[in-house]
Scaffold this motif. Sequence first.
Motif, PDB file in Angstrom:
ATOM      1  N   HIS A  14     -71.135  69.085 -33.392  1.00 29.02           N
ATOM      2  CA  HIS A  14     -72.126  67.817 -33.534  1.00 29.02           C
ATOM      3  C   HIS A  14     -73.465  68.232 -32.547  1.00 29.02           C
ATOM      4  CE1 HIS A  14     -68.262  66.454 -35.293  1.00 29.02           C
ATOM      5  NE2 HIS A  14     -68.885  66.223 -36.136  1.00 29.02           N
ATOM      6  N   GLY A  15     -73.406  68.954 -31.805  1.00 28.36           N
ATOM      7  CA  GLY A  15     -74.725  69.089 -30.869  1.00 28.36           C
ATOM      8  C   GLY A  15     -75.139  67.752 -30.290  1.00 28.36           C
ATOM      9  N   GLY A  16     -76.471  67.555 -30.374  1.00 24.43           N
ATOM     10  CA  GLY A  16     -76.896  66.447 -29.370  1.00 24.43           C
ATOM     11  C   GLY A  16     -76.139  65.104 -29.334  1.00 24.43           C
ATOM     12  N   VAL A  17     -75.931  64.718 -30.668  1.00 25.83           N
ATOM     13  CA  VAL A  17     -75.059  63.409 -30.675  1.00 25.83           C
ATOM     14  C   VAL A  17     -73.783  63.455 -30.021  1.00 25.83           C
ATOM     15  CG1 VAL A  17     -73.998  61.890 -32.398  1.00 25.83           C
ATOM     16  CG2 VAL A  17     -76.091  63.124 -33.098  1.00 25.83           C
ATOM     17  N   ALA A  18     -73.038  64.658 -30.089  1.00 25.95           N
ATOM     18  CA  ALA A  18     -71.653  64.584 -29.158  1.00 25.95           C
ATOM     19  C   ALA A  18     -72.283  64.537 -27.545  1.00 25.95           C
ATOM     20  CB  ALA A  18     -71.322  65.969 -29.251  1.00 25.95           C
ATOM     21  N   THR A  19     -73.319  65.209 -27.309  1.00 25.25           N
ATOM     22  CA  THR A  19     -73.737  65.102 -25.888  1.00 25.25           C
ATOM     23  C   THR A  19     -74.267  63.587 -25.527  1.00 25.25           C
ATOM     24  OG1 THR A  19     -74.543  67.404 -26.126  1.00 25.25           O
ATOM     25  CG2 THR A  19     -75.357  65.879 -23.950  1.00 25.25           C
ATOM     26  N   ALA A  20     -74.837  63.042 -26.325  1.00 28.76           N
ATOM     27  CA  ALA A  20     -75.204  61.741 -26.058  1.00 28.76           C
ATOM     28  C   ALA A  20     -74.137  60.608 -26.117  1.00 28.76           C
ATOM     29  CB  ALA A  20     -76.448  60.869 -27.012  1.00 28.76           C
ATOM     30  N   VAL A  21     -73.161  60.845 -27.018  1.00 28.67           N
ATOM     31  CA  VAL A  21     -71.697  60.096 -26.987  1.00 28.67           C
ATOM     32  C   VAL A  21     -71.066  60.220 -25.707  1.00 28.67           C
ATOM     33  CG1 VAL A  21     -69.693  59.659 -28.096  1.00 28.67           C
ATOM     34  CG2 VAL A  21     -71.709  59.771 -29.546  1.00 28.67           C
ATOM     35  N   LYS A  22     -70.851  61.347 -25.158  1.00 29.30           N
ATOM     36  CA  LYS A  22     -70.065  61.687 -23.764  1.00 29.30           C
ATOM     37  C   LYS A  22     -70.969  61.116 -22.789  1.00 29.30           C
ATOM     38  CE  LYS A  22     -67.885  65.222 -21.215  1.00 29.30           C
ATOM     39  NZ  LYS A  22     -67.677  66.631 -21.211  1.00 29.30           N
ATOM     40  N   SER A  23     -72.174  61.249 -22.621  1.00 32.38           N
ATOM     41  CA  SER A  23     -73.151  60.668 -21.578  1.00 32.38           C
ATOM     42  C   SER A  23     -72.951  59.006 -21.750  1.00 32.38           C
ATOM     43  CB  SER A  23     -74.429  60.868 -21.742  1.00 32.38           C
ATOM     44  OG  SER A  23     -74.661  62.360 -21.666  1.00 32.38           O
ATOM     45  N   LEU A  24     -72.831  58.677 -22.800  1.00 40.85           N
ATOM     46  CA  LEU A  24     -72.748  57.111 -22.747  1.00 40.85           C
ATOM     47  C   LEU A  24     -71.377  56.721 -22.307  1.00 40.85           C
ATOM     48  CD1 LEU A  24     -73.804  54.374 -23.426  1.00 40.85           C
ATOM     49  CD2 LEU A  24     -72.788  54.659 -25.927  1.00 40.85           C
ATOM     50  N   ILE A  25     -70.409  57.251 -22.652  1.00 42.42           N
ATOM     51  CA  ILE A  25     -69.018  57.046 -22.404  1.00 42.42           C
ATOM     52  C   ILE A  25     -68.896  57.221 -20.817  1.00 42.42           C
ATOM     53  CG2 ILE A  25     -66.618  57.635 -22.473  1.00 42.42           C
ATOM     54  CD1 ILE A  25     -67.096  58.215 -25.465  1.00 42.42           C
ATOM     55  N   ARG A  26     -69.301  58.149 -20.150  1.00 45.63           N
ATOM     56  CA  ARG A  26     -69.540  58.466 -18.723  1.00 45.63           C
ATOM     57  C   ARG A  26     -70.033  57.139 -17.953  1.00 45.63           C
ATOM     58  NH1 ARG A  26     -68.557  63.884 -17.259  1.00 45.63           N
ATOM     59  NH2 ARG A  26     -66.981  64.701 -18.108  1.00 45.63           N
ATOM     60  N   ALA A  27     -71.324  56.752 -18.466  1.00 42.25           N
ATOM     61  CA  ALA A  27     -72.204  55.627 -17.923  1.00 42.25           C
ATOM     62  C   ALA A  27     -71.469  54.531 -18.171  1.00 42.25           C
ATOM     63  CB  ALA A  27     -73.343  55.775 -18.313  1.00 42.25           C
ATOM     64  N   TRP A  49     -61.635  66.567 -23.897  1.00 42.64           N
ATOM     65  CA  TRP A  49     -63.341  66.659 -23.784  1.00 42.64           C
ATOM     66  C   TRP A  49     -63.760  65.508 -22.916  1.00 42.64           C
ATOM     67  CZ3 TRP A  49     -66.919  64.364 -27.538  1.00 42.64           C
ATOM     68  CH2 TRP A  49     -68.225  64.399 -27.301  1.00 42.64           C
ATOM     69  N   LEU A  50     -63.226  64.383 -23.209  1.00 39.01           N
ATOM     70  CA  LEU A  50     -63.819  63.479 -22.474  1.00 39.01           C
ATOM     71  C   LEU A  50     -63.062  63.135 -21.145  1.00 39.01           C
ATOM     72  CD1 LEU A  50     -64.099  60.760 -25.632  1.00 39.01           C
ATOM     73  CD2 LEU A  50     -66.096  62.110 -24.464  1.00 39.01           C
ATOM     74  N   SER A  51     -62.110  63.528 -20.935  1.00 43.81           N
ATOM     75  CA  SER A  51     -61.226  63.281 -19.687  1.00 43.81           C
ATOM     76  C   SER A  51     -61.899  63.804 -18.569  1.00 43.81           C
ATOM     77  CB  SER A  51     -59.800  63.747 -19.935  1.00 43.81           C
ATOM     78  OG  SER A  51     -59.051  63.287 -20.727  1.00 43.81           O
ATOM     79  N   PRO A  52     -61.713  63.419 -17.427  1.00 39.19           N
ATOM     80  CA  PRO A  52     -60.815  62.051 -16.961  1.00 39.19           C
ATOM     81  C   PRO A  52     -61.734  60.767 -17.104  1.00 39.19           C
ATOM     82  CG  PRO A  52     -61.813  62.931 -14.967  1.00 39.19           C
ATOM     83  CD  PRO A  52     -62.192  63.744 -16.055  1.00 39.19           C
ATOM     84  N   LEU A  53     -61.104  59.717 -17.678  1.00 40.70           N
ATOM     85  CA  LEU A  53     -61.619  58.482 -18.109  1.00 40.70           C
ATOM     86  C   LEU A  53     -61.740  57.708 -16.684  1.00 40.70           C
ATOM     87  CD1 LEU A  53     -59.808  57.338 -21.217  1.00 40.70           C
ATOM     88  CD2 LEU A  53     -61.951  58.582 -20.799  1.00 40.70           C
ATOM     89  N   ALA A  54     -62.542  56.464 -16.810  1.00 38.39           N
ATOM     90  CA  ALA A  54     -62.792  55.799 -15.530  1.00 38.39           C
ATOM     91  C   ALA A  54     -61.676  54.687 -15.749  1.00 38.39           C
ATOM     92  CB  ALA A  54     -64.275  55.066 -15.684  1.00 38.39           C
ATOM     93  N   ALA A  55     -61.607  53.748 -14.600  1.00 36.27           N
ATOM     94  CA  ALA A  55     -60.527  52.791 -14.628  1.00 36.27           C
ATOM     95  C   ALA A  55     -60.504  51.759 -15.826  1.00 36.27           C
ATOM     96  CB  ALA A  55     -60.461  52.000 -13.321  1.00 36.27           C
ATOM     97  N   ASN A  56     -61.786  51.527 -16.163  1.00 40.44           N
ATOM     98  CA  ASN A  56     -62.100  50.637 -17.169  1.00 40.44           C
ATOM     99  C   ASN A  56     -61.926  51.160 -18.663  1.00 40.44           C
ATOM    100  OD1 ASN A  56     -64.427  51.928 -17.402  1.00 40.44           O
ATOM    101  ND2 ASN A  56     -65.680  50.368 -17.171  1.00 40.44           N
ATOM    102  N   GLN A  57     -61.470  52.254 -19.013  1.00 43.64           N
ATOM    103  CA  GLN A  57     -61.382  52.853 -20.320  1.00 43.64           C
ATOM    104  C   GLN A  57     -60.028  53.528 -20.591  1.00 43.64           C
ATOM    105  OE1 GLN A  57     -64.359  56.213 -19.352  1.00 43.64           O
ATOM    106  NE2 GLN A  57     -66.067  54.811 -20.366  1.00 43.64           N
ATOM    107  N   VAL A  58     -59.651  53.512 -21.618  1.00 45.09           N
ATOM    108  CA  VAL A  58     -58.457  54.019 -22.295  1.00 45.09           C
ATOM    109  C   VAL A  58     -58.536  54.665 -23.859  1.00 45.09           C
ATOM    110  CG1 VAL A  58     -57.038  52.303 -21.030  1.00 45.09           C
ATOM    111  CG2 VAL A  58     -57.975  51.584 -23.382  1.00 45.09           C
ATOM    112  N   PHE A  59     -57.802  55.429 -24.134  1.00 45.51           N
ATOM    113  CA  PHE A  59     -57.817  55.971 -25.312  1.00 45.51           C
ATOM    114  C   PHE A  59     -56.852  55.281 -26.379  1.00 45.51           C
ATOM    115  CE2 PHE A  59     -58.701  60.196 -22.772  1.00 45.51           C
ATOM    116  CZ  PHE A  59     -59.882  60.519 -23.450  1.00 45.51           C
TER     117      PHE A  59
END
Length: 416
Positions: A14-27, A49-59
């Motif tokens: 999914h190109g740049g959209v995937a990159t943006a989604v991951k960046s938002l989740i990290r932030a 791909w999204l791991s590791p998560l922060a303390a305020n995030q769950v799958f």
Amino acid sequence: MRVGVIVDVEPGIHGGVATAVKSLIRALGSLGGPETYILIINNQAQADWLSPLAANQVFAMRPPRQTSLLQRGVRKIARSSLKLAGVEMGTVWPETPLSDGFVESLGLDVVHFTTQGFALCAVPTVYNPHDLQHIHYPQFFTAQDLAWREVVYRTACRLSRAIIVNSQWIKDDVVAQFAVPPDRVQVIPEAAPSHFLQPAGEAERRQTLEKFGLTEAFALYPNNTWPHKNHARLLEGIAWLRDTKGMKIQLASTGARHQPSWPKLSAKVDELGLQDQVKFLGFVSDLELRALYQSARCVVVASLFEANSLPIFEAWAEGAPVASSNVTALPEQVGDAGLLFDPNEPEEIGKALERLFIDDTLCEDLKRKGKQRLSDFDWTRTARAYRAVYRRAAGRKLVDEDRAILAHDWMRNPLR
């Protein structure tokens, strides 16, 4: 507050959209506050791909979809009836899907559809249409895709409590096309994702250049070969520069080879005799991408339509001068930190590349301006604005910081 984040993207697809989604989740994971972010995924590959998560995030992984014997029977009868009536299944007008109940089962206060997909559900929604390219360039889409986008985009924009876009140009377009109230459309610029990536040292840069056979100065175009990315005109600009000025420059392009358009693009390389000047590298690793940015003479973005360009942010972050199209939201993003050209004119593209390959002073000036322009954006500020939209959509009281960040468009009015 429980915030659902729909993850409908995967790396390498999914190109740049995937990159943006991951960046938002990290932030979002770096923020404090009472919010818990439930990342709604479809498979283990997304979790990895999204791991590791922060303390305020769950799958929350969606269960496999199961179709009952009765449902299969009804669909078979429906298909047969349509066939007898002379109607192909692909021509049936699409409908906005209804939630299967999984989102509602998570106890969410708001759910964010981060990509163009949408489902009608009993939870307040936030929607990212990204852009309305299909209205302006319908020739790049199938009839079925156009029908789906018309139904789903319009429904999502009209029913969601908040619509998030990356630039004022896209906001104006959404308001004009779908007649939604302007105060429901929030401009939130993105930022460079590469600061989340592994840094590339001299050894990594050397290995990357050797791997891809990049032995001379090159321009980098990091984009999938979708039609609106306009690779064909870029190739014509490079050929014009060779044929008119006797200047042969190298181009490296990363990203997926979009199959419906790739055969024509490959034939274009042969037609123009650019086999020794152009390399399509496919998807590269994060480390290789940083190495390519850091090694490129310049980054060129020849796109016909963008809400904003992540490669431009990345180029500024890695110290590469930029040449960009002068259409849609790109002039807002670039400001004075890049050369602008008409993406429909190969000669203009060629002249912009020529300047960047021969004028060292210009390149240094654009690198400096790029660094300054990059400082106007960061993912932490972007995440705070998203959080404020989530709170407002869920009916929560906003704090002063929320109101201030939503009142300001730092794309057009930088905080300097």
